[in-house]
Design a protein around this motif. Structure first.
Motif, PDB file in Angstrom:
ATOM      1  N   ASN A   1      30.814   3.206 -12.315  1.00  0.00           N
ATOM      2  CA  ASN A   1      31.926   2.507 -11.669  1.00  0.00           C
ATOM      3  C   ASN A   1      31.434   1.211 -11.033  1.00  0.00           C
TER       4      ASN A   1
ATOM      5  N   HIS B   1      42.172   2.926  -6.981  1.00  0.00           N
ATOM      6  CA  HIS B   1      41.906   2.518  -8.356  1.00  0.00           C
ATOM      7  C   HIS B   1      40.421   2.186  -8.505  1.00  0.00           C
TER       8      HIS B   1
ATOM      9  N   GLU C   1      37.576   0.838 -18.510  1.00  0.00           N
ATOM     10  CA  GLU C   1      38.728   1.654 -18.163  1.00  0.00           C
ATOM     11  C   GLU C   1      39.142   1.417 -16.713  1.00  0.00           C
TER      12      GLU C   1
ATOM     13  N   GLY D   1      40.973   3.506 -13.659  1.00  0.00           N
ATOM     14  CA  GLY D   1      41.413   4.822 -13.218  1.00  0.00           C
ATOM     15  C   GLY D   1      42.304   4.710 -11.999  1.00  0.00           C
ATOM     16  N   GLU D   2      43.375   5.502 -11.958  1.00  0.00           N
ATOM     17  CA  GLU D   2      44.314   5.484 -10.836  1.00  0.00           C
ATOM     18  C   GLU D   2      44.426   6.885 -10.269  1.00  0.00           C
TER      19      GLU D   2
ATOM     20  N   PHE E   1      42.556  12.584  -9.715  1.00  0.00           N
ATOM     21  CA  PHE E   1      43.006  11.897 -10.919  1.00  0.00           C
ATOM     22  C   PHE E   1      43.713  12.873 -11.848  1.00  0.00           C
TER      23      PHE E   1
END
Length: 244
Positions: free
Chosen positions: A53, A66, A72, A74-75, A90
């Motif tokens: 990340n 987020h 990608e 991610g939320e 998630f």
């Protein structure tokens, strides 16, 4: 009245067993990955070592969190924990645990990921900027910032500037660029670092080697068949740049 003081003491003691979590709101970037890339020159290797990340955007009031890993987005939903940490849930029963440690946001180690640390960027992105923008801005500044001179290649002797917003000045045939951080572009370039150079609506991938204050940009040759995903390898040198 004689029972009031013991009750107050008990409440204070019980209250001290849990801590109110610090507000994690804001934008946080993986500065360790940026520092490693700027120092060693190897972009993808640094991102793999300190990632995956690269950025978090968190809003405690809305309960939204987020992340971006360079490919990608991610939320997740943010929830405070009794131990003072934050859990981000998630889709698919997957979660991460975050902790505010002084001026750092710590993404705690999990079964799949190592511990990662994040800090607030020195320069905040514009309002509405997508997740990952702050990391890219900081990376581009640290990794390609400054003034470069074309030592070899078209435009020899000219001055090149890679701006933090992805705009490019002085490199013949290109006015925009993007470094490959992850995803398909990384899979296509294998062990090599790659950069996308674009002029108007036309662009192409190139291989590059970043060594201190030298930047070598090479053609990206494709060894894959026409119906296969491209598989790039370094070809002929197009430019050699030196940073002033």
């Amino acid at each position: 009245m004689r029972h009031t003081l013991p009750l107050l003491l008990t409440a204070a003691i019980l209250g001290g067993c849990s801590s109110a979590p610090s507000d994690p709101s804001g934008i946080w970037i993986n500065q360790a990955a940026i520092n490693a890339a700027a120092k060693e020159g190897k972009l993808r290797e640094s991102l793999l070592a300190y990632g995956p990340n690269l950025e978090w955007q968190i809003d405690q009031k809305t309960g939204e969190a987020h992340y971006s890993n360079g490919f990608e987005l991610g939320e997740g939903k943010l929830a405070a924990q009794q131990d003072g940490n934050w859990r981000v849930d998630f889709y698919g029963d997957y979660h991460e645990v975050l902790e505010v440690d002084g001026k750092e946001l710590v993404q705690q180690a999990s079964e799949n990921l190592p511990e990662q640390r994040f800090v607030h960027p020195e320069t905040a992105p514009a309002d509405g900027a997508p997740p990952g923008s702050a990391f890219e801005h900081a990376l581009y500044s640290a990794y390609l910032g400054g003034t470069w001179t074309i030592v070899e290649g078209q435009g020899q002797g000219g001055v090149v500037k890679f701006n933090p917003d992805g705009s490019l000045e002085g490199l013949p045939g290109a006015d925009r660029y993007a470094l490959c951080l992850a995803g398909d572009c990384a899979a296509m370039s294998g062990e090599s670092d790659s950069i996308w150079l674009q002029q108007g609506n036309q662009g192409a991938a190139w291989i590059f080697v970043h060594d201190g204050d030298e930047l070598e940009i090479l053609e990206a040759k494709n060894r894959a068949q026409i119906d296969e995903m491209p598989e790039y390898f370094p070809g002929k040198r197009a430019w050699l740049l030196e940073r002033d």
